[in-house]
Design an enzyme around this catalytic site. Structure first.
Site, PDB file in Angstrom:
ATOM      1  N   LYS A  52      18.777   4.294   9.281  1.00 51.35           N
ATOM      2  CA  LYS A  52      18.253   3.412   8.233  1.00 51.35           C
ATOM      3  C   LYS A  52      16.757   3.697   8.033  1.00 51.35           C
ATOM      4  O   LYS A  52      16.159   4.462   8.818  1.00 51.35           O
ATOM      5  CB  LYS A  52      18.469   1.954   8.646  1.00 51.35           C
ATOM      6  CG  LYS A  52      17.684   1.548   9.883  1.00 51.35           C
ATOM      7  CD  LYS A  52      18.119   0.197  10.412  1.00 51.35           C
ATOM      8  CE  LYS A  52      17.307  -0.169  11.646  1.00 51.35           C
ATOM      9  NZ  LYS A  52      17.848  -1.346  12.356  1.00 51.35           N
ATOM     10  N   TYR A  70     -17.130   2.635   8.563  1.00 52.35           N
ATOM     11  CA  TYR A  70     -17.320   1.354   7.866  1.00 52.35           C
ATOM     12  C   TYR A  70     -17.578   0.240   8.853  1.00 52.35           C
ATOM     13  O   TYR A  70     -16.927   0.162   9.902  1.00 52.35           O
ATOM     14  CB  TYR A  70     -16.067   0.995   7.062  1.00 52.35           C
ATOM     15  CG  TYR A  70     -15.905   1.763   5.781  1.00 52.35           C
ATOM     16  CD1 TYR A  70     -16.796   1.602   4.733  1.00 52.35           C
ATOM     17  CD2 TYR A  70     -14.827   2.621   5.609  1.00 52.35           C
ATOM     18  CE1 TYR A  70     -16.630   2.294   3.535  1.00 52.35           C
ATOM     19  CE2 TYR A  70     -14.649   3.312   4.422  1.00 52.35           C
ATOM     20  CZ  TYR A  70     -15.553   3.154   3.393  1.00 52.35           C
ATOM     21  OH  TYR A  70     -15.384   3.832   2.228  1.00 52.35           O
TER      22      TYR A  70
END
Ligand code: PLP
Length: 369
Positions: free
Chosen positions: A35, A267
Site C-alpha cells: 500500500k 534559518y
C-alpha cells in the site's frame, strides 16, 4: 557532477527481506503489503519484485488493486479496507480481489448487488478500535455472508495488533486471546501478524490449531526497516536485524562553508559553531521528503562517516557538520538514509517513524543511474 537528490532502489533487498520474514514464520503464507505506493518505493516496482516471491499482494484501496490488474498482475490481491460502495464491490468481483469486510455497511452493499465473492476476509476489532467487527459478531457475520452466497472458497479472519512493536505490552495478549477465542470455533484461514508481530513470533496466530492455514502481512520489514523502536542509546549505524534497505536516498554536497567559533548555520540561526570547522551544504530538503523538524545531530552519512545535520532543514538544502570528515568536498554524495544508515535511525532522531520517511519521499527525486 550530479546536482539533485536521487533515489536508488534495491530489488534484491526486498526479496532478501521477504526471505527473512518467511524464516520468522515457517509454513505461514505471506501477503506482502505494498500500500501507499509500495511504502514510497513505487506500487508497480514493489509488485514486480515481489509478485513471484510472495503468496499475494496486499493494498489498502480498490484503486491500487485495479492499477495492479491493469499492469498485468493476476495473482491473489488482498484489499485491506475493502469496498467502500457498491461500485467498488462490483470491482472486487470483476478484478477477482479478496476484500476485507470490516463493517455492517459493507454487508449491506453485498446484499444490494447480485455478485458473489468467493473469498472474503472478515476483520475483527480485538482492541485497536480502528476497523473491524466485535469478536462476538464473528459467527453472525460469517453466517450472513454464507447465506448470501459469498465465501464459497472461504470466509477468513484477520485482526491487527496495536502494540506488536512492544511485545511485552499487555494489549498484545488481550488482542491475541480475543482473536483466538472468536476464531477457534469457526472454519477459515487466519491472519494476525504485521512485521512487528512476525518479529514477536506471532506469524502463526497464537492460540489457534497449528493446522490452521495462517497468513502474515509484512510491510515495513520488506523495505528494510525494523519495526521496533530504536533504543535511545543505539549507535546511529547498523541494522537491528538481518534486513537490507530497499531504498537509498542520496544527495550531493553542493557547497562548503568554513566556520569560525560563533558562526551560525541556517534559518533562525539555531546552530552555533563552538570551534573552527566546516559545514557541507547538501542538496536535499523538506520538498524532497526530508523531515523539516529533524534536529541538529540527526545522522547523515558522508564518506562512510556519520556527519550530523546542523541547523534547520531548508526547502532544497540542509547542512551537515564536516569538521571530522576533512576529505569530504563538493560533489561527494551524502546518504540521507539507506545503505549504511538505516532509515529507522534517522526517523528516531527526527521524532518520527521509518514509515513516514519512506512514504514521503518526493516524486521529484531522480532515480540514480
Ligand atoms: C499496513 C498494514 C500492515 C503492514 O504493517 P507493517 O507494520 O508495515 O508490517 C499489515 N496489516 C494491516 C491491516 C495494515 O494496514
Amino acid at each position: 557532477m550530479r546536482r539533485a537528490a536521487s533515489i536508488q532502489l534495491h530489488p534484491e533487498a526486498l526479496r532478501h527481506n521477504l526471505a527473512v520474514a518467511r524464516g520468522l514464520a515457517p509454513g505461514v503464507s505471506m501477503w506482502t503489503v505494498i500500500k501507499a505506493e509500495g511504502y514510497g518505493h513505487g506500487l508497480l516496482w514493489a509488485a514486480e519484485v515481489l509478485a513471484g516471491a510472495s503468496d499475494g499482494l496486499a493494498v489498502s484501496q480498490i484503486g491500487e488493486a485495479r492499477a495492479l490488474r491493469e499492469a498485468g498482475f493476476d495473482g491473489p490481491l488482498l484489499v485491506l479496507q475493502g469496498p467502500h460502495d457498491v461500485g467498488e464491490l462490483r470491482a472486487c468481483h470483476q478484478l477477482r480481489l479478496e476484500p476485507v469486510i470490516h463493517e455492517t455497511a459493507q454487508l449491506d452493499h453485498l446484499d444490494a448487488v447480485p455478485v458473489r465473492l468467493p473469498t472474503v476476509w472478515v476483520k475483527l476489532n480485538t482492541g485497536m478500535n480502528r476497523l473491524g467487527f466485535g469478536p462476538p459478531d464473528a459467527e453472525g457475520v460469517a453466517r450472513r455472508l454464507r447465506a448470501a452466497g459469498h465465501g464459497s472458497w472461504g470466509v477468513h479472519w484477520m485482526t491487527h495488533l496495536a502494540c506488536a512493536d512492544e511485545p511485552e505490552h499487555p494489549q498484545n495478549a488481550r488482542q491475541l486471546e480475543g482473536f483466538a477465542a472468536a476464531v477457534s470455533p469457526l472454519p477459515g484461514q487466519a491472519s494476525v501478524a504485521n512485521s512487528a508481530a512476525l518479529f514477536a513470533g506471532w506469524g502463526r496466530a497464537p492460540g489457534l490449531d497449528p493446522e490452521r492455514v495462517c497468513w502474515a502481512r509484512p510491510g515495513i520489514m520488506l523495505y528494510g526497516a525494523h519495526p521496533a523502536s530504536v533504543p535511545a542509546d543505539a549507535p546511529p549505524e547498523g541494522p537491528q536485524a538481518d534486513l537490507r534497505p530497499a531504498m537509498t536516498v542520496q544527495a550531493p554536497i553542493i557547497a562548503i562553508q568554513p566556520l569560525e567559533p560563533g558562526s551560525m548555520v541556517g534559518y533562525g540561526a539555531t546552530w552555533t559553531a563552538d570551534a573552527p570547522g566546516r559545514a557541507g551544504i547538501v542538496a536535499m530538503g523538506y520538498a524532497d521528503g526530508y523531515p523539516r523538524h529533524a534536529p541538529s545531530g540527526t545522522p547523515v552519512r558522508v564518506r562512510d562517516r556519520i556527519c550530523p545535520l546542523i541547523g534547520r532543514v531548508s526547502m532544497d538544502m540542509l547542512a551537515v557538520d564536516l569538521t571530522d570528515c576533512p576529505q569530504a568536498g563538493v560533489g561527494d554524495l551524502a546518504t540521507l538514509w539507506g545503505e549504511g544508515l538505516p532509515v529507522e535511525r534517522v526517523a528516531r532522531a527526527a521524532g518520527t517513524i521509518s514509515y513516514e520517511l519512506l512514504t514521503r519521499v518526493a516524486d521529484r527525486l531522480q532515480p540514480a543511474r
